[in-house]
Design a protein around this motif. Structure first.
Motif, short mmCIF file in Angstrom:
data_model
loop_
_atom_site.label_atom_id
_atom_site.label_comp_id
_atom_site.label_asym_id
_atom_site.label_seq_id
_atom_site.Cartn_x
_atom_site.Cartn_y
_atom_site.Cartn_z
N TRP A 1 0.39 -6.67 -12.97
CA TRP A 1 -0.44 -6.38 -11.81
C TRP A 1 -1.89 -6.43 -12.22
CZ3 TRP A 1 -3.82 -2.34 -10.66
CH2 TRP A 1 -3.93 -1.36 -11.65
N PRO B 1 5.91 3.22 -13.18
CA PRO B 1 7.37 3.14 -13.28
C PRO B 1 7.98 4.39 -12.64
CG PRO B 1 6.36 2.66 -15.39
CD PRO B 1 5.26 3.14 -14.46
N ILE C 1 12.23 -4.79 -10.07
CA ILE C 1 11.32 -5.84 -10.52
C ILE C 1 11.43 -5.98 -12.05
CG2 ILE C 1 8.90 -6.57 -10.69
CD1 ILE C 1 10.03 -6.61 -7.80
N ARG C 2 11.38 -4.87 -12.73
CA ARG C 2 11.43 -4.88 -14.20
C ARG C 2 12.75 -5.42 -14.71
NH1 ARG C 2 9.26 0.88 -16.06
NH2 ARG C 2 9.66 -0.05 -18.08
N ILE D 1 0.41 -7.49 -7.35
CA ILE D 1 1.55 -7.33 -8.25
C ILE D 1 2.32 -8.64 -8.24
CG2 ILE D 1 3.67 -6.06 -8.75
CD1 ILE D 1 2.49 -3.68 -7.27
N TRP E 1 6.49 -9.48 -15.44
CA TRP E 1 5.77 -8.99 -14.28
C TRP E 1 4.47 -8.35 -14.72
CZ3 TRP E 1 4.39 -3.95 -12.83
CH2 TRP E 1 4.83 -2.95 -13.70
N CYS F 1 5.50 -11.15 -10.26
CA CYS F 1 6.64 -11.24 -11.15
C CYS F 1 7.01 -12.71 -11.26
CB CYS F 1 7.81 -10.39 -10.67
SG CYS F 1 8.42 -10.85 -9.04
N PRO G 1 0.61 0.60 -10.02
CA PRO G 1 2.04 0.89 -9.92
C PRO G 1 2.49 1.72 -11.11
CG PRO G 1 1.70 -1.37 -10.62
CD PRO G 1 0.34 -0.79 -10.33
N LEU H 1 10.21 -0.87 -8.33
CA LEU H 1 9.63 -1.33 -9.58
C LEU H 1 10.69 -1.47 -10.66
CD1 LEU H 1 7.07 -2.28 -10.91
CD2 LEU H 1 6.55 0.09 -11.50
N LEU I 1 8.53 -6.25 -3.21
CA LEU I 1 7.07 -6.25 -3.30
C LEU I 1 6.41 -6.15 -1.92
CD1 LEU I 1 6.59 -8.95 -6.08
CD2 LEU I 1 6.22 -6.48 -6.29
N ASN J 1 6.88 -2.64 -0.31
CA ASN J 1 5.93 -1.67 -0.87
C ASN J 1 4.53 -1.86 -0.30
OD1 ASN J 1 7.81 -0.33 -2.40
ND2 ASN J 1 7.35 -1.46 -4.26
#
Length: 143
Positions: free
Chosen positions: A119, A93, A110-111, A135, A117, A137, A91, A107, A56, A59
């Motif tokens: 945003w 995917p 993160i997923r 964002i 998660w 999570c 964001p 991402l 995160l 980015n």
């Protein structure tokens, strides 16, 4: 309720660290996160939390020219990691990435690694962080 001025594990807590747009900010956030988790006895979150926070913050630093902030919050045994960055672009995917791709997998990580998660667009009316997006999570409490 704190005992002798020391918070107990069942009390919510929150920390925010503001960082400049500098590649070293990622390392600083990662080390700060590790110290905070150790101080609160949440070492079981360290590996996953470092990975998620690194993605995160990276980015936020790479895709903007402005500062960023990381917020850590623990409540009911769960840990939430949120990062604000100055880029307001939602964001998306990633398309398809290959295992050897050096970009475009953040991402997806993160997923995969976080329990949840999301945003939100960020519109700062108090001039604290500015506009952009936040964002977040979450890592759920362990059984």
């Amino acid at each position: 309720m704190p005992k002798n001025g020391v918070p107990t594990d069942d009390q919510p807590w929150e920390y925010t660290l503001y960082v400049p747009n500098d590649p070293r900010a990622v390392m600083i956030c990662r080390r700060t996160l590790r110290l905070i988790l150790a101080a609160h006895g949440l070492l079981h979150f360290t590996e996953a939390a470092e990975l998620l926070a690194t993605e995160l913050v990276t980015n936020a630093v790479q895709h903007t020219k402005g500062p960023a902030a990381i917020k850590l919050r623990a409540e009911n045994g769960a840990l939430r990691i949120g990062v604000w960055g100055a880029d307001p672009t939602p964001p998306h995917p990633p398309r398809r990435t290959t295992p050897d791709a050096e970009t475009g997998r953040g991402l997806a990580l993160i997923r995969t690694c976080a329990d949840t998660w999301g945003w939100v667009p960020q519109r700062d009316t108090k001039n604290i962080v500015g506009t952009g997006k936040y964002i977040w999570c979450e890592l759920a409490a362990t059984a």
